[in-house]
Design a protein around this motif. Sequence first.
Motif, PDB file in Angstrom:
ATOM      1  N   CYS A 117       0.859  -1.178   0.000  1.00  0.00           N
ATOM      2  CA  CYS A 117       0.000   0.000   0.000  1.00  0.00           C
ATOM      3  C   CYS A 117       0.896   1.229   0.000  1.00  0.00           C
ATOM      4  N   VAL A 118       0.485   2.236  -0.736  1.00  0.00           N
ATOM      5  CA  VAL A 118       1.123   3.542  -0.643  1.00  0.00           C
ATOM      6  C   VAL A 118       0.071   4.518  -0.139  1.00  0.00           C
ATOM      7  N   PRO A 119       0.163   4.905   1.136  1.00  0.00           N
ATOM      8  CA  PRO A 119      -0.819   5.845   1.684  1.00  0.00           C
ATOM      9  C   PRO A 119      -0.640   7.245   1.096  1.00  0.00           C
ATOM     10  N   ILE A 120      -1.566   8.104   1.375  1.00  0.00           N
ATOM     11  CA  ILE A 120      -1.458   9.493   0.957  1.00  0.00           C
ATOM     12  C   ILE A 120      -0.279  10.125   1.700  1.00  0.00           C
ATOM     13  N   SER A 121       0.485  10.928   0.999  1.00  0.00           N
ATOM     14  CA  SER A 121       1.831  11.279   1.449  1.00  0.00           C
ATOM     15  C   SER A 121       1.888  12.013   2.788  1.00  0.00           C
ATOM     16  N   PHE A 161      -1.761   1.617  12.588  1.00  0.00           N
ATOM     17  CA  PHE A 161      -0.303   1.780  12.679  1.00  0.00           C
ATOM     18  C   PHE A 161       0.010   3.255  12.702  1.00  0.00           C
ATOM     19  N   TYR A 162       0.845   3.639  13.653  1.00  0.00           N
ATOM     20  CA  TYR A 162       1.233   5.042  13.777  1.00  0.00           C
ATOM     21  C   TYR A 162       2.622   5.118  14.352  1.00  0.00           C
ATOM     22  N   ASN A 163       3.412   6.000  13.839  1.00  0.00           N
ATOM     23  CA  ASN A 163       4.749   6.250  14.385  1.00  0.00           C
ATOM     24  C   ASN A 163       5.568   4.962  14.453  1.00  0.00           C
ATOM     25  N   ASN A 164       5.435   4.193  13.397  1.00  0.00           N
ATOM     26  CA  ASN A 164       6.212   2.958  13.247  1.00  0.00           C
ATOM     27  C   ASN A 164       5.887   1.871  14.258  1.00  0.00           C
ATOM     28  N   GLU A 165       4.696   1.915  14.788  1.00  0.00           N
ATOM     29  CA  GLU A 165       4.294   0.803  15.624  1.00  0.00           C
ATOM     30  C   GLU A 165       2.783   0.598  15.545  1.00  0.00           C
ATOM     31  N   ILE A 166       2.366  -0.587  15.923  1.00  0.00           N
ATOM     32  CA  ILE A 166       0.946  -0.908  15.903  1.00  0.00           C
ATOM     33  C   ILE A 166       0.236  -0.144  17.016  1.00  0.00           C
ATOM     34  N   TYR A 172      -8.491  -7.173   0.752  1.00  0.00           N
ATOM     35  CA  TYR A 172      -7.782  -6.445   1.794  1.00  0.00           C
ATOM     36  C   TYR A 172      -7.676  -4.984   1.388  1.00  0.00           C
ATOM     37  N   PHE A 173      -8.169  -4.132   2.273  1.00  0.00           N
ATOM     38  CA  PHE A 173      -8.149  -2.701   2.019  1.00  0.00           C
ATOM     39  C   PHE A 173      -7.139  -2.021   2.935  1.00  0.00           C
ATOM     40  N   CYS A 174      -6.378  -1.149   2.345  1.00  0.00           N
ATOM     41  CA  CYS A 174      -5.500  -0.264   3.092  1.00  0.00           C
ATOM     42  C   CYS A 174      -6.199   1.091   3.197  1.00  0.00           C
ATOM     43  N   ALA A 175      -5.995   1.773   4.298  1.00  0.00           N
ATOM     44  CA  ALA A 175      -6.554   3.103   4.463  1.00  0.00           C
ATOM     45  C   ALA A 175      -5.543   3.971   5.189  1.00  0.00           C
ATOM     46  N   SER A 176      -5.671   5.282   4.995  1.00  0.00           N
ATOM     47  CA  SER A 176      -4.818   6.189   5.735  1.00  0.00           C
ATOM     48  C   SER A 176      -5.624   7.412   6.139  1.00  0.00           C
ATOM     49  N   ASN A 195     -10.091  12.889  11.004  1.00  0.00           N
ATOM     50  CA  ASN A 195      -9.964  11.446  10.902  1.00  0.00           C
ATOM     51  C   ASN A 195     -10.862  10.831   9.841  1.00  0.00           C
ATOM     52  N   GLU A 196     -10.802  11.379   8.668  1.00  0.00           N
ATOM     53  CA  GLU A 196     -11.440  10.718   7.545  1.00  0.00           C
ATOM     54  C   GLU A 196     -10.436   9.729   6.994  1.00  0.00           C
ATOM     55  N   GLN A 197     -10.829   8.501   6.910  1.00  0.00           N
ATOM     56  CA  GLN A 197      -9.955   7.466   6.377  1.00  0.00           C
ATOM     57  C   GLN A 197     -10.208   7.318   4.880  1.00  0.00           C
ATOM     58  N   PHE A 198      -9.133   7.391   4.146  1.00  0.00           N
ATOM     59  CA  PHE A 198      -9.197   7.230   2.705  1.00  0.00           C
ATOM     60  C   PHE A 198      -8.769   5.804   2.371  1.00  0.00           C
ATOM     61  N   PHE A 199      -9.596   5.138   1.613  1.00  0.00           N
ATOM     62  CA  PHE A 199      -9.362   3.730   1.311  1.00  0.00           C
ATOM     63  C   PHE A 199      -8.757   3.548  -0.071  1.00  0.00           C
ATOM     64  N   GLY A 200      -7.890   2.562  -0.155  1.00  0.00           N
ATOM     65  CA  GLY A 200      -7.384   2.145  -1.450  1.00  0.00           C
ATOM     66  C   GLY A 200      -8.384   1.240  -2.152  1.00  0.00           C
TER      67      GLY A 200
END
Lengths: 116, 114
Positions: free
Chosen positions: A23-27, A49-54, A90-94, A103-108
């Motif tokens: 996944c490539v999240p929004i930058s 996942f945030y700040n390099n940890e779950i 499987y969906f990725c979101a950021s 906190n709007e999650q954008f889905f791939g």
Amino acid sequence: EPEVTQTPSHQVTQMGQEVILRCVPISNHLYFYWYRQILGQKVEFLVSFYNNEISEKSEIFDDQFSVERPDGSNFTLKIRSTKLEDSAMYFCASSEARTASYNEQFFGPGTRLTVL
Amino acid sequence: AQSVTQPDIHITVSEGASLELRCNYSYGATPYLFWYVQSPGQGLQLLLKYFSGDTLVQGIKGFEAEFKRSQSSFNLRKPSVHWSDAAEYFCAVRYGGSQGNLIFGKGTKLSVKP
């Protein structure tokens, strides 16, 4: 307009094999998520996942699953030894931040994983 | 456990007719509510969201939703349905104080008759 991208769009694997979904999240986003949707069922949260940890994980996210942000742009979900029941979309979101205003999650578009 | 209920699995409406999709969420801390649409083979697109303020929110594609705290509901409406609205619609909630993960309903599939 920025968007979340996922590769591959479809992955077919044999039971017991390892798969990595990318996944490539929004930058400028800081929070990343994986969800899955088994065919005909609802979308279920796997992990955040945030700040390099779950930050949080669901019961589904057992030791067979792991996530990683190997560089500044990619976010990956690894399934070590796939089972038939891992077949799903499987969906990725950021999201930009956790606070309510943003906190709007954008889905791939999702990766369809088929385990044979 | 906190949950979202979409009581209608499948709804069929005629093109041009009005639409209401129901969503109820279980009681919890401040809910943040969302409606997503998923067209066949596509990902999830956000239609609208409610965080606070005016309980009637407007979204894309002519959709609106009304938050009713007393009924724990966040129903989605559209006054005149177009054939291109045929898709699956998911209601989702995030509770204040949670880490941010969304809890989804099972979805309502919308079919549109010509």
